[in-house]
Motif scaffolding. Structure first.
Motif, PDB file in Angstrom:
ATOM      1  N   LEU A  80      -4.345   4.140  12.835  1.00 16.18           N
ATOM      2  CA  LEU A  80      -4.670   5.083  13.900  1.00 16.18           C
ATOM      3  C   LEU A  80      -3.873   4.797  15.170  1.00 16.18           C
ATOM      4  CD1 LEU A  80      -8.567   4.992  13.537  1.00 16.18           C
ATOM      5  CD2 LEU A  80      -7.107   6.917  12.872  1.00 16.18           C
ATOM      6  N   TYR A  81      -3.472   3.539  15.343  1.00 18.93           N
ATOM      7  CA  TYR A  81      -2.968   3.091  16.644  1.00 18.93           C
ATOM      8  C   TYR A  81      -1.493   2.708  16.653  1.00 18.93           C
ATOM      9  CZ  TYR A  81      -7.974   2.881  17.456  1.00 18.93           C
ATOM     10  OH  TYR A  81      -9.305   3.206  17.570  1.00 18.93           O
ATOM     11  N   VAL A  82      -0.805   2.807  15.527  1.00 22.88           N
ATOM     12  CA  VAL A  82       0.626   2.512  15.503  1.00 22.88           C
ATOM     13  C   VAL A  82       1.405   3.819  15.441  1.00 22.88           C
ATOM     14  CG1 VAL A  82       0.333   0.241  14.466  1.00 22.88           C
ATOM     15  CG2 VAL A  82       0.555   2.236  12.980  1.00 22.88           C
ATOM     16  N   SER A  83       2.708   3.722  15.580  1.00 24.56           N
ATOM     17  CA  SER A  83       3.527   4.928  15.675  1.00 24.56           C
ATOM     18  C   SER A  83       3.843   5.546  14.313  1.00 24.56           C
ATOM     19  CB  SER A  83       4.833   4.601  16.406  1.00 24.56           C
ATOM     20  OG  SER A  83       5.559   3.588  15.717  1.00 24.56           O
ATOM     21  N   TRP A  84       3.451   4.907  13.238  1.00 24.59           N
ATOM     22  CA  TRP A  84       3.738   5.424  11.900  1.00 24.59           C
ATOM     23  C   TRP A  84       2.856   6.636  11.602  1.00 24.59           C
ATOM     24  CZ3 TRP A  84       2.464  -0.134  10.054  1.00 24.59           C
ATOM     25  CH2 TRP A  84       3.408  -1.029  10.571  1.00 24.59           C
ATOM     26  N   VAL A 130      -0.521   1.643  20.250  1.00 20.46           N
ATOM     27  CA  VAL A 130      -0.336   0.250  20.644  1.00 20.46           C
ATOM     28  C   VAL A 130       0.744  -0.337  19.736  1.00 20.46           C
ATOM     29  CG1 VAL A 130      -1.459  -1.975  21.063  1.00 20.46           C
ATOM     30  CG2 VAL A 130      -2.789   0.153  21.253  1.00 20.46           C
ATOM     31  N   GLU A 131       1.989  -0.207  20.188  1.00 16.96           N
ATOM     32  CA  GLU A 131       3.105  -0.645  19.341  1.00 16.96           C
ATOM     33  C   GLU A 131       3.059  -2.138  19.045  1.00 16.96           C
ATOM     34  OE1 GLU A 131       6.904   0.477  20.874  1.00 16.96           O
ATOM     35  OE2 GLU A 131       6.922   2.331  19.702  1.00 16.96           O
ATOM     36  N   ALA A 132       2.454  -2.905  19.942  1.00 13.73           N
ATOM     37  CA  ALA A 132       2.458  -4.361  19.792  1.00 13.73           C
ATOM     38  C   ALA A 132       1.746  -4.823  18.528  1.00 13.73           C
ATOM     39  CB  ALA A 132       1.819  -5.012  21.010  1.00 13.73           C
ATOM     40  N   ILE A 133       0.857  -3.998  17.949  1.00 14.53           N
ATOM     41  CA  ILE A 133       0.162  -4.455  16.730  1.00 14.53           C
ATOM     42  C   ILE A 133       0.979  -4.162  15.478  1.00 14.53           C
ATOM     43  CG2 ILE A 133      -2.079  -4.133  17.829  1.00 14.53           C
ATOM     44  CD1 ILE A 133      -2.485  -1.684  16.017  1.00 14.53           C
ATOM     45  N   PRO A 160       3.887  -5.458  14.388  1.00 12.29           N
ATOM     46  CA  PRO A 160       4.262  -6.674  13.644  1.00 12.29           C
ATOM     47  C   PRO A 160       3.095  -7.294  12.883  1.00 12.29           C
ATOM     48  CG  PRO A 160       5.237  -6.702  15.837  1.00 12.29           C
ATOM     49  CD  PRO A 160       4.268  -5.554  15.808  1.00 12.29           C
ATOM     50  N   VAL A 161       1.885  -7.192  13.444  1.00 13.56           N
ATOM     51  CA  VAL A 161       0.712  -7.702  12.731  1.00 13.56           C
ATOM     52  C   VAL A 161       0.448  -6.866  11.490  1.00 13.56           C
ATOM     53  CG1 VAL A 161      -1.753  -8.208  12.922  1.00 13.56           C
ATOM     54  CG2 VAL A 161      -0.253  -8.550  14.898  1.00 13.56           C
ATOM     55  N   MET A 162       0.597  -5.548  11.609  1.00 12.61           N
ATOM     56  CA  MET A 162       0.434  -4.671  10.448  1.00 12.61           C
ATOM     57  C   MET A 162       1.464  -5.006   9.370  1.00 12.61           C
ATOM     58  SD  MET A 162      -2.005  -2.259  11.115  1.00 12.61           S
ATOM     59  CE  MET A 162      -1.532  -0.666  10.425  1.00 12.61           C
ATOM     60  N   MET A 163       2.664  -5.399   9.812  1.00 10.10           N
ATOM     61  CA  MET A 163       3.721  -5.732   8.857  1.00 10.10           C
ATOM     62  C   MET A 163       3.452  -7.027   8.118  1.00 10.10           C
ATOM     63  SD  MET A 163       7.127  -4.700  10.987  1.00 10.10           S
ATOM     64  CE  MET A 163       7.397  -2.998  11.512  1.00 10.10           C
ATOM     65  N   LEU A 164       2.456  -7.778   8.582  1.00  9.31           N
ATOM     66  CA  LEU A 164       2.087  -9.003   7.877  1.00  9.31           C
ATOM     67  C   LEU A 164       1.649  -8.704   6.448  1.00  9.31           C
ATOM     68  CD1 LEU A 164       1.747 -12.069   8.445  1.00  9.31           C
ATOM     69  CD2 LEU A 164      -0.640 -11.591   8.978  1.00  9.31           C
ATOM     70  N   THR A 165       1.042  -7.522   6.234  1.00 10.54           N
ATOM     71  CA  THR A 165       0.567  -7.166   4.885  1.00 10.54           C
ATOM     72  C   THR A 165       1.331  -6.000   4.269  1.00 10.54           C
ATOM     73  OG1 THR A 165      -1.082  -5.570   5.671  1.00 10.54           O
ATOM     74  CG2 THR A 165      -1.747  -7.880   5.559  1.00 10.54           C
ATOM     75  N   ASN A 166       2.136  -5.318   5.059  1.00 19.89           N
ATOM     76  CA  ASN A 166       2.767  -4.090   4.598  1.00 19.89           C
ATOM     77  C   ASN A 166       3.570  -4.227   3.308  1.00 19.89           C
ATOM     78  OD1 ASN A 166       2.994  -1.372   4.982  1.00 19.89           O
ATOM     79  ND2 ASN A 166       4.085  -1.499   6.916  1.00 19.89           N
ATOM     80  N   ALA A 175      12.415  -5.169  12.003  1.00 22.53           N
ATOM     81  CA  ALA A 175      11.793  -3.848  12.127  1.00 22.53           C
ATOM     82  C   ALA A 175      11.486  -3.515  13.583  1.00 22.53           C
ATOM     83  CB  ALA A 175      10.515  -3.798  11.288  1.00 22.53           C
ATOM     84  N   TRP A 176      11.132  -4.519  14.377  1.00 23.69           N
ATOM     85  CA  TRP A 176      10.836  -4.281  15.793  1.00 23.69           C
ATOM     86  C   TRP A 176      12.112  -3.919  16.564  1.00 23.69           C
ATOM     87  CZ3 TRP A 176       6.594  -3.549  18.622  1.00 23.69           C
ATOM     88  CH2 TRP A 176       6.696  -3.670  20.008  1.00 23.69           C
ATOM     89  N   ILE A 177      13.177  -4.641  16.311  1.00 25.13           N
ATOM     90  CA  ILE A 177      14.435  -4.394  17.029  1.00 25.13           C
ATOM     91  C   ILE A 177      15.003  -3.024  16.689  1.00 25.13           C
ATOM     92  CG2 ILE A 177      16.845  -5.134  17.232  1.00 25.13           C
ATOM     93  CD1 ILE A 177      15.853  -8.015  16.880  1.00 25.13           C
ATOM     94  N   TYR A 178      14.884  -2.623  15.428  1.00 27.97           N
ATOM     95  CA  TYR A 178      15.482  -1.367  14.972  1.00 27.97           C
ATOM     96  C   TYR A 178      14.434  -0.271  14.761  1.00 27.97           C
ATOM     97  CZ  TYR A 178      19.776  -3.991  14.316  1.00 27.97           C
ATOM     98  OH  TYR A 178      20.903  -4.760  14.533  1.00 27.97           O
ATOM     99  N   ARG A 179      13.356  -0.332  15.542  1.00 28.78           N
ATOM    100  CA  ARG A 179      12.296   0.651  15.348  1.00 28.78           C
ATOM    101  C   ARG A 179      12.645   2.013  15.931  1.00 28.78           C
ATOM    102  NH1 ARG A 179      10.930  -2.470  19.667  1.00 28.78           N
ATOM    103  NH2 ARG A 179       9.956  -1.494  21.517  1.00 28.78           N
ATOM    104  N   ALA A 180      13.542   2.099  16.894  1.00 27.45           N
ATOM    105  CA  ALA A 180      13.910   3.381  17.502  1.00 27.45           C
ATOM    106  C   ALA A 180      14.754   4.207  16.533  1.00 27.45           C
ATOM    107  CB  ALA A 180      14.677   3.149  18.795  1.00 27.45           C
TER     108      ALA A 180
END
Length: 408
Positions: free
Chosen positions: A36-40, A50-53, A55-61, A286-291
């Protein structure tokens, strides 16, 4: 049926795999709340991203659903062995069991559970287009009829919403043919299954348990992933099928192997180190190349395909190793939850979306809002589970069949 097969059928069930399956489904609930809260893309989005979460989501992605397919394959193995222990035709019984457990839930889910997700998806799309009263829009009139007949005409600049749809229940739609394929292998290619089991035990001895699955995942990333985007549409999802079915089959073939269980335990620490390092590398990339305009070089993209493959398997191997080492006890809680996670899965995303729709206008602090949605979702899942347990055979539509004392 050979005595070796009977011995396998009577060997104890793996409590560690059951606990991992339960935990993986619970983790999926948290992940979908996070969506609900990420840009995907997701069916309903919070206006407060909240883009900052991410990387945490990517822990399981990279691995959460692949792990679910693996442990589902293992569960299928225990079920098939229980049928074999009773004699008769275990392949046919397994096929019948999979149809009985999965098809009613899938059909009911598509026609009853999923429509609210599509309804609020259209609602929020109308809001984004400036419609002041989405509920009064002609696009939402006679919604279920239009949903069920595929006549909604719900389109925007990003495409059209095709209905009826299975949304998150694509996992069930994939488990059904996978289970039927394995049932056919049991019925017609039993010697091939035994050869594959022996071959895997040999190939995965020692460090091979960490190396060869990574090689397989990397091969898929280099070959099928660039050609076939993940669609969850069953018919054109070839990278996802290669990934998910191979994990399912791997779980089926290795679930009974004490040799591999011991190997997982021995490699759990190096697997965890590899997992954390590869996650850090992938999340940073993924964070660096997210744009949209940020394009990595071909060499970096290729390197990250390997890192992603390491991430996929290292986390799974670590979880399986630590699970085999410490999650060794069953009990009433595990028996209750191991049955309950299926109805949890069926309803959880609908509960999340409905709860988010009604909570977001309250403008609670984001953390509090997310915690409330998590709480409401778990409460709703437990309520549905308890309700389904009291429906007798009608509970099949929510993933529960009445207890018979026999495998299901």
């Amino acid at each position: 049926m050979s005595s070796a097969t009977i011995a396998l059928a009577r060997s104890p069930r793996r409590h560690d795999l059951d606990w991992i399956r339960v935990a993986a489904f619970f983790l999926l609930i948290l992940y979908h709340v996070g969506m609900l809260y990420v840009s995907w893309d997701f069916h309903v989005k919070s206006p407060r991203i909240v883009e900052a979460i991410q990387p945490v989501m990517m822990l399981t992605n990279p691995w959460r659903l692949t792990l679910l397919f693996l442990v589902s394959g293992a569960a299928t193995r225990f079920l098939a062995d229980s049928f074999a222990a009773r004699g008769g035709r275990p392949g046919a019984r397994l096929a019948g069991s999979r149809l009985l457990r999965l098809l009613p839930a899938l059909v009911f889910g598509m026609l009853v559970i999923v429509p609210p997700q599509s309804y609020f998806e259209v609602w929020h799309a109308l809001e984004d287009m400036g419609v002041a009263e989405p509920a009064a829009s002609p696009l939402l009139q006679d919604f279920w009829v239009r949903y069920a007949t595929g006549s909604g005409g719900w389109c925007d600049a990003d495409g059209c919403l095709t209905t009826p749809t299975w949304n998150h229940q694509w996992f069930i739609a994939y488990l059904l043919p996978y289970g039927l394929i394995v049932a056919a292998l049991i019925a017609f290619a039993g010697p091939l299954i035994r050869m594959a089991e022996g071959g895997l035990e040999t190939a995965l001895s020692g460090w091979g348990l960490l190396v060869w699955p990574v090689v397989w995942f990397a091969l898929l990333r280099f070959t099928l992933a660039p050609l076939f985007e993940i669609t969850h549409a069953l018919t054109d999802d070839w990278y996802n099928h290669a990934l998910s079915f191979s994990a399912y089959l791997f779980g089926f073939l290795t679930a009974r192997s004490e040799r591999l269980k011991t190997a997982y335990i021995g490699l759990r620490r190096p697997a965890l180190v590899l997992a954390v390092l590869s996650w850090a590398g992938w999340a940073t990339y993924a964070w660096i190349y997210r744009a949209d305009g940020a394009v990595p070089s071909d060499a970096l993209r290729d390197a990250m395909r390997v890192v992603y493959a390491v991430d996929q398997w290292a986390f799974m191997a670590a979880i399986l190793g630590y699970g085999a080492r410490y999650l060794t006890h069953g009990g009433p809680a595990l028996r209750y939850l191991s049955v309950g996670v299926f109805p949890f899965y069926i309803v959880h995303q609908t509960v999340i979306i409905v709860a988010a729709h009604f909570l977001m206008p309250l403008s609670l602090p984001v953390a509090l809002e997310a915690l409330v949605i998590v709480g409401v979702t778990f409460a709703g899942c437990f309520m549905v589970y308890e309700f389904a347990r009291r429906l007798g055979w009608l509970g099949l539509v929510l993933g529960i069949r009445p207890p018979t004392g026999k495998p299901d």
